[in-house]
Design a protein around this motif. Structure first.
Motif, PDB file in Angstrom:
ATOM      1  N   GLY A  48      19.283  17.192 -53.863  1.00 47.31           N
ATOM      2  CA  GLY A  48      18.790  16.039 -54.604  1.00 47.31           C
ATOM      3  C   GLY A  48      18.317  16.318 -56.009  1.00 47.31           C
ATOM      4  O   GLY A  48      17.706  15.453 -56.641  1.00 47.31           O
ATOM      5  N   GLN A  49      18.578  17.512 -56.547  1.00 51.32           N
ATOM      6  CA  GLN A  49      18.144  17.820 -57.916  1.00 51.32           C
ATOM      7  C   GLN A  49      19.045  18.886 -58.533  1.00 51.32           C
ATOM      8  O   GLN A  49      19.827  19.544 -57.844  1.00 51.32           O
ATOM      9  CB  GLN A  49      16.690  18.300 -57.914  1.00 51.32           C
ATOM     10  CG  GLN A  49      16.466  19.557 -57.094  1.00 51.32           C
ATOM     11  CD  GLN A  49      15.017  20.000 -57.077  1.00 51.32           C
ATOM     12  OE1 GLN A  49      14.368  20.037 -58.127  1.00 51.32           O
ATOM     13  NE2 GLN A  49      14.494  20.312 -55.913  1.00 51.32           N
TER      14      GLN A  49
ATOM     15  N   TYR B 191      23.164  14.424 -63.584  1.00 53.06           N
ATOM     16  CA  TYR B 191      23.659  15.209 -64.713  1.00 53.06           C
ATOM     17  C   TYR B 191      23.846  14.357 -65.965  1.00 53.06           C
ATOM     18  O   TYR B 191      23.776  14.869 -67.080  1.00 53.06           O
ATOM     19  CB  TYR B 191      24.981  15.889 -64.343  1.00 53.06           C
ATOM     20  CG  TYR B 191      25.462  16.847 -65.404  1.00 53.06           C
ATOM     21  CD1 TYR B 191      24.796  18.043 -65.632  1.00 53.06           C
ATOM     22  CD2 TYR B 191      26.565  16.541 -66.198  1.00 53.06           C
ATOM     23  CE1 TYR B 191      25.218  18.920 -66.614  1.00 53.06           C
ATOM     24  CE2 TYR B 191      27.002  17.415 -67.184  1.00 53.06           C
ATOM     25  CZ  TYR B 191      26.321  18.601 -67.382  1.00 53.06           C
ATOM     26  OH  TYR B 191      26.725  19.468 -68.360  1.00 53.06           O
ATOM     27  N   ALA B 192      24.048  13.046 -65.790  1.00 58.34           N
ATOM     28  CA  ALA B 192      24.274  12.162 -66.943  1.00 58.34           C
ATOM     29  C   ALA B 192      23.097  12.205 -67.905  1.00 58.34           C
ATOM     30  O   ALA B 192      23.264  12.088 -69.126  1.00 58.34           O
ATOM     31  CB  ALA B 192      24.530  10.737 -66.470  1.00 58.34           C
ATOM     32  N   GLY B 193      21.888  12.362 -67.380  1.00 56.02           N
ATOM     33  CA  GLY B 193      20.706  12.414 -68.249  1.00 56.02           C
ATOM     34  C   GLY B 193      20.206  13.816 -68.494  1.00 56.02           C
ATOM     35  O   GLY B 193      19.080  13.995 -68.972  1.00 56.02           O
ATOM     36  N   PHE B 194      21.046  14.807 -68.207  1.00 59.66           N
ATOM     37  CA  PHE B 194      20.627  16.207 -68.326  1.00 59.66           C
ATOM     38  C   PHE B 194      20.855  16.730 -69.734  1.00 59.66           C
ATOM     39  O   PHE B 194      21.932  16.564 -70.301  1.00 59.66           O
ATOM     40  CB  PHE B 194      21.411  17.058 -67.321  1.00 59.66           C
ATOM     41  CG  PHE B 194      21.057  18.519 -67.350  1.00 59.66           C
ATOM     42  CD1 PHE B 194      19.875  18.975 -66.794  1.00 59.66           C
ATOM     43  CD2 PHE B 194      21.926  19.449 -67.919  1.00 59.66           C
ATOM     44  CE1 PHE B 194      19.560  20.328 -66.801  1.00 59.66           C
ATOM     45  CE2 PHE B 194      21.623  20.797 -67.929  1.00 59.66           C
ATOM     46  CZ  PHE B 194      20.432  21.237 -67.373  1.00 59.66           C
ATOM     47  N   ASP B 195      19.849  17.359 -70.306  1.00 60.51           N
ATOM     48  CA  ASP B 195      19.943  17.981 -71.630  1.00 60.51           C
ATOM     49  C   ASP B 195      19.724  19.477 -71.446  1.00 60.51           C
ATOM     50  O   ASP B 195      18.604  19.926 -71.176  1.00 60.51           O
ATOM     51  CB  ASP B 195      18.887  17.399 -72.573  1.00 60.51           C
ATOM     52  CG  ASP B 195      19.021  17.925 -74.003  1.00 60.51           C
ATOM     53  OD1 ASP B 195      19.459  19.076 -74.169  1.00 60.51           O
ATOM     54  OD2 ASP B 195      18.680  17.182 -74.938  1.00 60.51           O
TER      55      ASP B 195
END
Length: 331
Positions: A203-204, A230-234
């Protein structure tokens, strides 16, 4: 051999000679080019060399650029190569200093990179970059593990692997009694000379050191999960929050620093956090999100009092526990 086939062979040999035997400091005269072709069993007249050089320079797309240096010691040289010497040096340094590439593989890769320039400039690539305390990997399997992970990322499928730890007798032993980890791979990060896989599991998003993986396999029938996460992962923000790539709870922490450490804080956290000057004119505060771990506390302690954790209170209290423990150990 027909004349046409012989001309093609001559052009290819001429390209090879110009690419490997010449550069701006080492041009070759036309008579010398004729001699080198003869050593390869190819007869050529001086006039034909001029015509061949014109042909190479006139090829569509400007693939070759052969220039003439006039005067004593002049001649022709290949000016346009796939890489500039400075670019090759950067690549060589990256290979040489990478911990995950073995010494033997580093040597082989650097020799291959040298084929993209003249033999004269290749000699400049055979240099040692001094890296204090750098230990090279002894295992070349990591290169194939990286390749497996890249293929899985491209295909959008999950992977599985055994995740290992070092033992006192210097062996890599799988965790969890040798059970496979199954994760959804999203990207690879090169940090502190090591490769890390960023993957979705439980879940992460988590990271795994690639050189600690064994028996990595693609799972073609298991589509990758975690697209929303992952879409909001920087990745830059993620690595800034980590210390030594050790996980911990992410918290906003306020640090009070001596002014002399402004550069160190910008190097670590970038230019986005605001440096707020203190009334005393000698310190500043900044608030950043970090993953709180023993490595973070060690990083703070490394400034020998120049950095203080102001808050939150629970993180400050954890720092005090670490310092109390160290004081007892060195009493």
């Amino acid at each position: 051999m027909s004349r046409k086939e012989g001309q093609k062979l001559k052009l290819l040999a001429l390209i090879e000679i110009l690419a490997r035997e010449t550069d701006e400091k080492h041009p070759l005269s036309v008579p010398r080019l004729v001699e080198l072709l003869a050593q390869r069993g190819i007869e050529a007249e001086r006039k034909s060399i001029y015509a061949d050089i014109d042909t190479l320079n006139d090829l569509p797309g400007g693939r070759f650029e052969i220039l003439q240096r006039r005067g004593r010691g002049g001649g022709y040289y290949m000016a346009d190569t796939p890489f500039e010497l400075a670019e090759l040096k950067l690549l060589v340094d990256a290979v040489y200093t990478s911990k995950f590439i073995t010494a033997r593989k580093s040597k082989a890769l650097i020799e291959k990179l040298g084929q993209f320039t003249s033999k004269w400039q290749q000699a400049e690539l055979s240099r040692s970059v001094l890296v204090s305390g750098r230990i090279k990997s002894q295992d070349e399997k990591i290169l194939y593990t990286v390749d497996t992970l890249h293929r899985a990322i491209t295909a959008g499928v999950q992977v599985r692997f055994k995740y290992c730890d070092w033992t006192l007798d210097k062996r890599m032993v799988p965790r969890h009694d040798g059970k496979f980890y199954q994760v959804s791979p999203w990207t690879l990060v090169w940090e502190n000379g090591n490769y890390y896989l960023i993957a979705y599991t439980d879940g992460q998003l988590k990271h795994f050191r690639v050189d600690k993986m064994a028996r990595a396999e693609e799972l073609p029938d298991a589509p990758r999960e975690g697209a929303d996460a992952y879409a909001g992962f920087d990745v830059n923000t993620y690595t800034q929050q980590l210390f030594g790539m050790f996980n911990g709870p992410a918290k906003k922490v306020t640090l009070r620093c001596e002014n002399r450490l402004a550069g160190a804080m910008i190097d670590r956290f970038g230019t986005e956090p605001t440096l707020v000057p203190r009334p005393d004119g000698e310190q500043f505060d900044l608030t950043v999100t970090v993953q709180v771990s023993p490595q973070f506390f060690g990083w703070v302690a490394g400034f020998a009092g120049g950095v203080e954790i102001v808050g939150p209170a629970d993180v400050r209290a954890e720092m005090k526990k670490v310092l109390d423990l160290l004081q007892q150990r060195y009493r």
